[in-house]
Design a protein around this motif. Structure first.
Motif, PDB file in Angstrom:
ATOM      1  N   ASP A  86      46.547  29.634  37.334  1.00  0.00           N
ATOM      2  CA  ASP A  86      44.877  29.228  36.315  1.00  0.00           C
ATOM      3  C   ASP A  86      44.326  28.125  37.090  1.00  0.00           C
ATOM      4  OD1 ASP A  86      46.187  30.468  34.194  1.00  0.00           O
ATOM      5  OD2 ASP A  86      46.700  28.743  33.014  1.00  0.00           O
ATOM      6  N   ALA A  87      44.896  27.438  38.028  1.00  0.00           N
ATOM      7  CA  ALA A  87      44.057  26.230  38.898  1.00  0.00           C
ATOM      8  C   ALA A  87      43.314  27.164  40.092  1.00  0.00           C
ATOM      9  CB  ALA A  87      45.122  25.261  39.599  1.00  0.00           C
ATOM     10  N   LEU A  88      43.844  28.340  40.508  1.00  0.00           N
ATOM     11  CA  LEU A  88      43.219  28.952  41.495  1.00  0.00           C
ATOM     12  C   LEU A  88      41.909  29.753  40.916  1.00  0.00           C
ATOM     13  CD1 LEU A  88      46.453  29.942  43.518  1.00  0.00           C
ATOM     14  CD2 LEU A  88      44.355  28.531  44.252  1.00  0.00           C
ATOM     15  N   ARG A  89      42.333  30.394  39.621  1.00  0.00           N
ATOM     16  CA  ARG A  89      41.237  30.903  38.920  1.00  0.00           C
ATOM     17  C   ARG A  89      40.051  30.098  38.531  1.00  0.00           C
ATOM     18  NH1 ARG A  89      41.291  35.011  34.322  1.00  0.00           N
ATOM     19  NH2 ARG A  89      43.661  34.811  34.412  1.00  0.00           N
ATOM     20  N   ARG A  90      40.215  28.725  37.979  1.00  0.00           N
ATOM     21  CA  ARG A  90      39.241  27.720  37.800  1.00  0.00           C
ATOM     22  C   ARG A  90      38.575  27.270  38.950  1.00  0.00           C
ATOM     23  NH1 ARG A  90      40.074  22.821  39.034  1.00  0.00           N
ATOM     24  NH2 ARG A  90      42.460  22.993  38.843  1.00  0.00           N
ATOM     25  N   ASP A  91      39.280  27.276  40.143  1.00  0.00           N
ATOM     26  CA  ASP A  91      38.524  26.836  41.144  1.00  0.00           C
ATOM     27  C   ASP A  91      37.490  27.927  41.999  1.00  0.00           C
ATOM     28  OD1 ASP A  91      37.920  25.001  43.711  1.00  0.00           O
ATOM     29  OD2 ASP A  91      38.930  26.943  44.732  1.00  0.00           O
ATOM     30  N   VAL A  94      31.782  37.108  37.333  1.00  0.00           N
ATOM     31  CA  VAL A  94      33.151  36.219  36.553  1.00  0.00           C
ATOM     32  C   VAL A  94      34.091  37.238  35.906  1.00  0.00           C
ATOM     33  CG1 VAL A  94      33.112  34.946  34.571  1.00  0.00           C
ATOM     34  CG2 VAL A  94      31.513  34.189  36.181  1.00  0.00           C
ATOM     35  N   ALA A  95      33.644  38.366  35.257  1.00  0.00           N
ATOM     36  CA  ALA A  95      34.379  39.338  34.807  1.00  0.00           C
ATOM     37  C   ALA A  95      35.391  39.896  35.849  1.00  0.00           C
ATOM     38  CB  ALA A  95      33.800  40.395  33.922  1.00  0.00           C
ATOM     39  N   ASP A  96      34.897  40.098  36.883  1.00  0.00           N
ATOM     40  CA  ASP A  96      35.601  40.762  38.070  1.00  0.00           C
ATOM     41  C   ASP A  96      36.705  39.718  38.319  1.00  0.00           C
ATOM     42  OD1 ASP A  96      34.340  43.148  37.995  1.00  0.00           O
ATOM     43  OD2 ASP A  96      32.875  42.546  39.636  1.00  0.00           O
ATOM     44  N   ALA A  97      36.427  38.469  38.476  1.00  0.00           N
ATOM     45  CA  ALA A  97      37.474  37.585  38.820  1.00  0.00           C
ATOM     46  C   ALA A  97      38.414  37.153  37.755  1.00  0.00           C
ATOM     47  CB  ALA A  97      36.719  36.066  39.312  1.00  0.00           C
ATOM     48  N   ASP A  98      38.106  37.301  36.421  1.00  0.00           N
ATOM     49  CA  ASP A  98      39.072  37.077  35.489  1.00  0.00           C
ATOM     50  C   ASP A  98      39.696  38.170  35.437  1.00  0.00           C
ATOM     51  OD1 ASP A  98      38.397  34.742  34.242  1.00  0.00           O
ATOM     52  OD2 ASP A  98      36.878  35.541  33.220  1.00  0.00           O
ATOM     53  N   ARG A  99      39.425  39.643  35.785  1.00  0.00           N
ATOM     54  CA  ARG A  99      40.299  40.711  35.874  1.00  0.00           C
ATOM     55  C   ARG A  99      41.195  40.628  36.897  1.00  0.00           C
ATOM     56  NH1 ARG A  99      41.642  45.623  34.358  1.00  0.00           N
ATOM     57  NH2 ARG A  99      41.944  47.084  36.319  1.00  0.00           N
ATOM     58  N   ALA A 100      40.771  40.033  38.007  1.00  0.00           N
ATOM     59  CA  ALA A 100      41.507  39.980  39.161  1.00  0.00           C
ATOM     60  C   ALA A 100      42.733  39.118  39.056  1.00  0.00           C
ATOM     61  CB  ALA A 100      40.774  39.680  40.579  1.00  0.00           C
ATOM     62  N   PHE A 101      42.332  37.832  38.561  1.00  0.00           N
ATOM     63  CA  PHE A 101      43.642  37.049  38.391  1.00  0.00           C
ATOM     64  C   PHE A 101      44.364  37.236  37.037  1.00  0.00           C
ATOM     65  CE2 PHE A 101      40.887  34.359  41.319  1.00  0.00           C
ATOM     66  CZ  PHE A 101      41.735  33.719  41.715  1.00  0.00           C
ATOM     67  N   ASP A 102      43.880  38.203  36.012  1.00  0.00           N
ATOM     68  CA  ASP A 102      44.971  38.489  35.202  1.00  0.00           C
ATOM     69  C   ASP A 102      45.853  39.464  35.581  1.00  0.00           C
ATOM     70  OD1 ASP A 102      43.659  36.977  33.170  1.00  0.00           O
ATOM     71  OD2 ASP A 102      42.405  38.876  32.540  1.00  0.00           O
ATOM     72  N   LEU A 103      45.469  40.334  36.635  1.00  0.00           N
ATOM     73  CA  LEU A 103      46.177  41.127  37.375  1.00  0.00           C
ATOM     74  C   LEU A 103      47.207  40.645  38.240  1.00  0.00           C
ATOM     75  CD1 LEU A 103      43.700  43.896  38.579  1.00  0.00           C
ATOM     76  CD2 LEU A 103      45.493  44.431  36.853  1.00  0.00           C
ATOM     77  N   LEU A 104      46.837  39.214  38.916  1.00  0.00           N
ATOM     78  CA  LEU A 104      47.874  38.806  39.650  1.00  0.00           C
ATOM     79  C   LEU A 104      48.897  37.962  38.616  1.00  0.00           C
ATOM     80  CD1 LEU A 104      45.621  36.898  42.263  1.00  0.00           C
ATOM     81  CD2 LEU A 104      47.301  38.430  42.869  1.00  0.00           C
ATOM     82  N   ALA A 105      48.413  37.734  37.452  1.00  0.00           N
ATOM     83  CA  ALA A 105      49.238  36.834  36.642  1.00  0.00           C
ATOM     84  C   ALA A 105      50.271  37.926  35.880  1.00  0.00           C
ATOM     85  CB  ALA A 105      48.561  36.285  35.405  1.00  0.00           C
ATOM     86  N   ARG A 106      49.829  39.113  35.517  1.00  0.00           N
ATOM     87  CA  ARG A 106      50.580  39.963  34.778  1.00  0.00           C
ATOM     88  C   ARG A 106      51.105  41.177  35.446  1.00  0.00           C
ATOM     89  NH1 ARG A 106      46.022  39.453  30.697  1.00  0.00           N
ATOM     90  NH2 ARG A 106      45.352  41.603  31.210  1.00  0.00           N
TER      91      ARG A 106
END
Length: 213
Positions: free
Chosen positions: A88-93, A196-208
């Protein structure tokens, strides 16, 4: 004494910046391989030994700018609020970087930034040197992750794997943004919602995980 030391450091930083700006200007105008270190030294009005006291190699005249970001992800992990998950912190940054059009995110359409990025990734020796900086950033992030109390179990391999995945994700997102601006003629403002949408998807993939990708 402190004032004198401060003035010396300021003068050194100005000299370093002047050398780098002279080099990048020449490289953009003539091409990296067509400009010698002697050419850069002459343009910056310094000797070659002085130039090499500031920059270890010809490549570092350009890609030293990436050194400013080597510790960024590690600092984000170490400086996050209590209870904030690492990803979450890395996504926020990264999203904060997109919002301010930080060149490191690739979402910047300033002509000089585009030309600089094209120079770096269009010159094999420069691209290889960037790879060395990226590897250092990955190692720094892995070290910070090993110290993170909420990563359980605190395993060496876990930290290395996550650091590698995060670093690669950030790099791919940045290059994808830059290419859409440079190749497709998009503006940073127009591209921002997609980035922004691409970044959210990428970090979602990392998380899940990528099982349902």
């Amino acid at each position: 004494m402190a004032r004198m030391t401060g003035l010396r450091e300021l003068k050194k930083e100005r000299t370093r910046r002047a050398i780098s700006e002279a080099a990048i200007g020449l490289f953009l105008e003539h091409g990296f391989d067509q400009v010698s270190v002697a050419d850069v030294a002459a343009a910056a009005e310094v000797s070659k030994p002085t130039l090499f006291s500031y920059f270890a190699s010809k490549e570092d005249l350009v890609v030293h700018r990436f050194a400013d970001h080597q510790e960024q992800s590690a600092d984000v992990v170490r400086g996050r609020a209590d209870g904030e998950p690492v990803l979450d912190a890395l996504r926020r940054d990264f999203l904060d970087g997109l919002a301010r059009h930080d060149p490191v995110t690739g979402l910047n359409d300033h002509p000089q930034v585009l030309a600089f990025t094209a120079l770096v990734y269009g010159t094999p020796s420069l691209a290889a040197r960037v790879g060395a900086y990226t590897a250092r950033a990955e190692r720094s992030l892995a070290e910070a992750l090993r110290e993170a109390p909420d990563l359980a179990p605190p395993h060496e391999l876990t930290a290395q794997l996550l650091a590698a995945q995060v670093t690669a994700t950030q790099r791919v997102l940045a290059l994808h943004n830059w290419r859409r601006i440079d190749r497709d003629g998009r503006t940073a403002a127009d591209l921002q919602p997609e980035a922004v949408a691409d970044a959210d998807r990428a970090f979602d993939l990392l998380a899940r995980g990528y099982g349902g990708a």
